[in-house]
Motif scaffolding. Structure first.
Motif, PDB file in Angstrom:
ATOM      1  N   ASP A 185       0.847  -1.214   0.000  1.00 26.73           N
ATOM      2  CA  ASP A 185       0.000   0.000   0.000  1.00 26.73           C
ATOM      3  C   ASP A 185       0.874   1.254   0.000  1.00 26.73           C
ATOM      4  O   ASP A 185       0.626   2.205  -0.750  1.00 26.73           O
ATOM      5  CB  ASP A 185      -0.867   0.062   1.272  1.00 26.73           C
ATOM      6  N   ASN A 186       1.867   1.240   0.851  1.00 30.08           N
ATOM      7  CA  ASN A 186       2.760   2.400   1.010  1.00 30.08           C
ATOM      8  C   ASN A 186       3.462   2.731  -0.303  1.00 30.08           C
ATOM      9  O   ASN A 186       3.574   3.888  -0.695  1.00 30.08           O
ATOM     10  CB  ASN A 186       3.776   2.055   2.118  1.00 30.08           C
ATOM     11  N   LEU A 187       3.908   1.707  -1.023  1.00 31.51           N
ATOM     12  CA  LEU A 187       4.703   1.945  -2.236  1.00 31.51           C
ATOM     13  C   LEU A 187       3.823   2.269  -3.443  1.00 31.51           C
ATOM     14  O   LEU A 187       4.235   3.022  -4.338  1.00 31.51           O
ATOM     15  CB  LEU A 187       5.585   0.731  -2.517  1.00 31.51           C
ATOM     16  N   SER A 191       2.123   9.310  -2.924  1.00 31.53           N
ATOM     17  CA  SER A 191       1.830  10.666  -2.427  1.00 31.53           C
ATOM     18  C   SER A 191       2.473  10.851  -1.048  1.00 31.53           C
ATOM     19  O   SER A 191       2.724  11.983  -0.629  1.00 31.53           O
ATOM     20  CB  SER A 191       0.325  10.898  -2.339  1.00 31.53           C
ATOM     21  N   HIS A 192       2.755   9.744  -0.358  1.00 35.10           N
ATOM     22  CA  HIS A 192       3.335   9.884   0.986  1.00 35.10           C
ATOM     23  C   HIS A 192       4.749  10.463   0.947  1.00 35.10           C
ATOM     24  O   HIS A 192       5.231  10.965   1.958  1.00 35.10           O
ATOM     25  CB  HIS A 192       3.323   8.535   1.722  1.00 35.10           C
ATOM     26  N   THR A 193       5.394  10.432  -0.232  1.00 41.09           N
ATOM     27  CA  THR A 193       6.766  10.977  -0.284  1.00 41.09           C
ATOM     28  C   THR A 193       6.784  12.476   0.026  1.00 41.09           C
ATOM     29  O   THR A 193       7.787  12.999   0.498  1.00 41.09           O
ATOM     30  CB  THR A 193       7.420  10.736  -1.666  1.00 41.09           C
ATOM     31  N   THR A 196       5.951  12.024   4.380  1.00 41.33           N
ATOM     32  CA  THR A 196       6.837  11.158   5.161  1.00 41.33           C
ATOM     33  C   THR A 196       8.294  11.429   4.818  1.00 41.33           C
ATOM     34  O   THR A 196       9.169  11.337   5.673  1.00 41.33           O
ATOM     35  CB  THR A 196       6.498   9.678   4.871  1.00 41.33           C
ATOM     36  N   HIS A 197       8.562  11.750   3.534  1.00 44.08           N
ATOM     37  CA  HIS A 197       9.950  11.927   3.081  1.00 44.08           C
ATOM     38  C   HIS A 197      10.204  13.359   2.601  1.00 44.08           C
ATOM     39  O   HIS A 197      11.008  13.567   1.680  1.00 44.08           O
ATOM     40  CB  HIS A 197      10.246  10.971   1.922  1.00 44.08           C
ATOM     41  N   ALA A 198       9.519  14.335   3.201  1.00 42.24           N
ATOM     42  CA  ALA A 198       9.646  15.728   2.730  1.00 42.24           C
ATOM     43  C   ALA A 198      11.110  16.153   2.694  1.00 42.24           C
ATOM     44  O   ALA A 198      11.842  15.993   3.662  1.00 42.24           O
ATOM     45  CB  ALA A 198       8.844  16.647   3.643  1.00 42.24           C
ATOM     46  N   GLN A 330      11.900   6.610   8.298  1.00 45.78           N
ATOM     47  CA  GLN A 330      10.680   7.360   7.972  1.00 45.78           C
ATOM     48  C   GLN A 330       9.506   6.432   7.667  1.00 45.78           C
ATOM     49  O   GLN A 330       8.466   6.517   8.289  1.00 45.78           O
ATOM     50  CB  GLN A 330      10.968   8.312   6.798  1.00 45.78           C
ATOM     51  N   ASP A 331       9.670   5.501   6.708  1.00 47.04           N
ATOM     52  CA  ASP A 331       8.554   4.597   6.373  1.00 47.04           C
ATOM     53  C   ASP A 331       8.270   3.583   7.480  1.00 47.04           C
ATOM     54  O   ASP A 331       7.124   3.428   7.920  1.00 47.04           O
ATOM     55  CB  ASP A 331       8.865   3.799   5.099  1.00 47.04           C
ATOM     56  N   VAL A 332       9.303   2.860   7.881  1.00 45.14           N
ATOM     57  CA  VAL A 332       9.072   1.709   8.765  1.00 45.14           C
ATOM     58  C   VAL A 332       8.421   2.109  10.094  1.00 45.14           C
ATOM     59  O   VAL A 332       7.462   1.444  10.524  1.00 45.14           O
ATOM     60  CB  VAL A 332      10.380   0.894   8.956  1.00 45.14           C
TER      61      VAL A 332
HETATM   62 FE   LIG Z   1       8.240   5.735   1.550  1.00 42.20          FE
END
Ligand SMILES: [Fe+2]
Ligand code: FES
Length: 375
Positions: A185-187, A191-193, A196-198, A330-332
């Motif tokens: 789902d995350n990958l 849009s989460h980049t 979560t990864h700004a 960040q993701d995990v």
């Molecule tokens: Fe990510």
């Protein structure tokens, strides 16, 4: 090529992952393991000739080793005598594994070949299971299903072996305490980049790009274009200074059932063709260990490299470090907290879907069909 692409593509599609209305789904851990598919067990360099390696996959303990003919063996990693892991034992000549505890010996097909005790009888209960396993694209792949395994159906990850070594990162590994589908789902929703990864992999300029979804057979691809966007740090460092502080940016990620993904990520100068830009092909492999843990392997291979060779080796290691930081720091933590939150609620609370969920929604339909076919 499947002609149906739909943006934003949510009309008429119901959320199907862990439906809230099912009491069973709310209280029982859902396996949702597609068995007739190839999964990455480990990087090829982690399977050392003459040594045994262990992985638990779909709750099954498996011992891996290299055979004398160069092939890969994968057998049950639990001795049928008293359950000691065979991966603690010794690899003998003739591709035999000897148990460390009382010396039973097994072949690469799992059959017991020697009982050194009593009348030396080998009875049916002493035989183990084996699994098709191959080495391809610098990875060790395993097939857990009953259907015939065809290595030709392993998705194309040739980018790991057909580009100069200084353009390809090593394969990273993370052990994640979450269901493998939460990582899919995350990958498939990148849009989460932007959040979560700004600054590292995305930024506010890329937040509004809705995904274009294309399905080709069972492969689902989600593409997001962000024209004239601030270039994130990881792409900035891959180009000569001043090449593009802003650029036309894109992410196109494909899901290959059930746990393999490949992302094309890059940017070009505003208004210039993509081929004149730069970026990398990112590969992600999510292999279910249990209903609540996942083996996560990843790597990246650059394309249209614009930096000189002296710098490329350094950049390769920097890209690996930045991506490892992004995933592990960040993701995990987010995904593991999401899993804990789901478990606290007694099961997945049906999501209220947004336009960005078109990719996850589409792959779940394919996944559910594959699961239904297996059952
Ligand atoms: Fe990510
Ligand atoms: S536990 Fe393996 S031979 Fe006894």
């Amino acid at each position: 090529m499947c002609p149906d692409s739909d943006v934003p593509a949510l009309r008429g599609i119901e959320p199907v992952l862990f439906p809230q209305s099912s009491a069973r789904a709310r209280h029982a851990p859902e396996a949702r393991f597609v068995r007739n598919a190839w999964y990455v067990a480990m990087a090829a360099c982690d399977l050392v000739k003459g040594k045994l390696a262990h992985r638990t996959i779909m709750n099954e303990p498996i011992a891996f080793y290299r055979k004398e003919d160069g092939g890969i063996a994968a057998i049950t990693d639990r001795c049928p005598h008293r359950s000691v892991p065979l991966s603690m034992g010794t690899l003998l000549s003739g591709d035999r594994v000897q148990c460390i505890y009382h010396g039973l010996e097994f072949g690469p097909d799992g059959r017991c070949l020697k009982n050194p005790h009593g009348n030396n009888k080998i009875f049916t209960g002493l035989h183990l299971s084996s699994y098709p396993a191959v080495e391809k694209h610098a990875l060790i792949w395993i097939w857990m299903g009953q259907k015939a395994a065809d290595p030709a159906t392993i998705p194309d990850y040739a980018c790991l072996v057909d580009r100069p070594p200084s353009h390809v990162t090593r394969v990273g590994y993370l052990h994640v305490k979450a269901h493998y589908l939460l990582l899919v789902d995350n990958l498939l929703d990148l849009s989460h980049t932007s959040y979560t990864h700004a600054g590292v992999l995305g930024n506010a300029d890329t937040a509004t790009a809705d995904p274009l979804i294309v399905q080709n057979g069972d492969v689902v691809t989600a593409t997001r274009d962000s024209p004239d966007a601030e270039t994130p740090g990881i792409l900035l460092m891959m180009a000569p200074r001043g090449f593009f502080d802003r650029g036309d940016q894109w992410q196109s990620i494909s899901w290959f059932p059930a746990g393999n993904l490949r992302l094309e990520f890059g940017a070009s100068r505003v208004g210039e063709p993509k081929a004149k830009g730069t970026g990398y092909t990112a590969v992600h492999f999510l292999t279910p260990e249990t209903e609540r843990t996942t083996h996560y392997h990843y790597a990246a291979a650059r394309w249209n490299v614009l930096t000189d060779d002296k710098r490329n080796q350094e950049l390769r290691d920097l890209i690996y470090k930045m991506r490892t930081f992004a995933f592990s720091q960040q993701d995990v933590p987010v995904i593991e907290a999401q899993q804990a939150s789901i478990d606290q609620a007694g099961g997945m609370v049906a999501p209220n879907l947004l336009s960005i969920d078109a990719g996850p929604t589409r792959y779940e339909k394919v996944l559910n069909r594959l699961l239904a076919e297996e059952n």
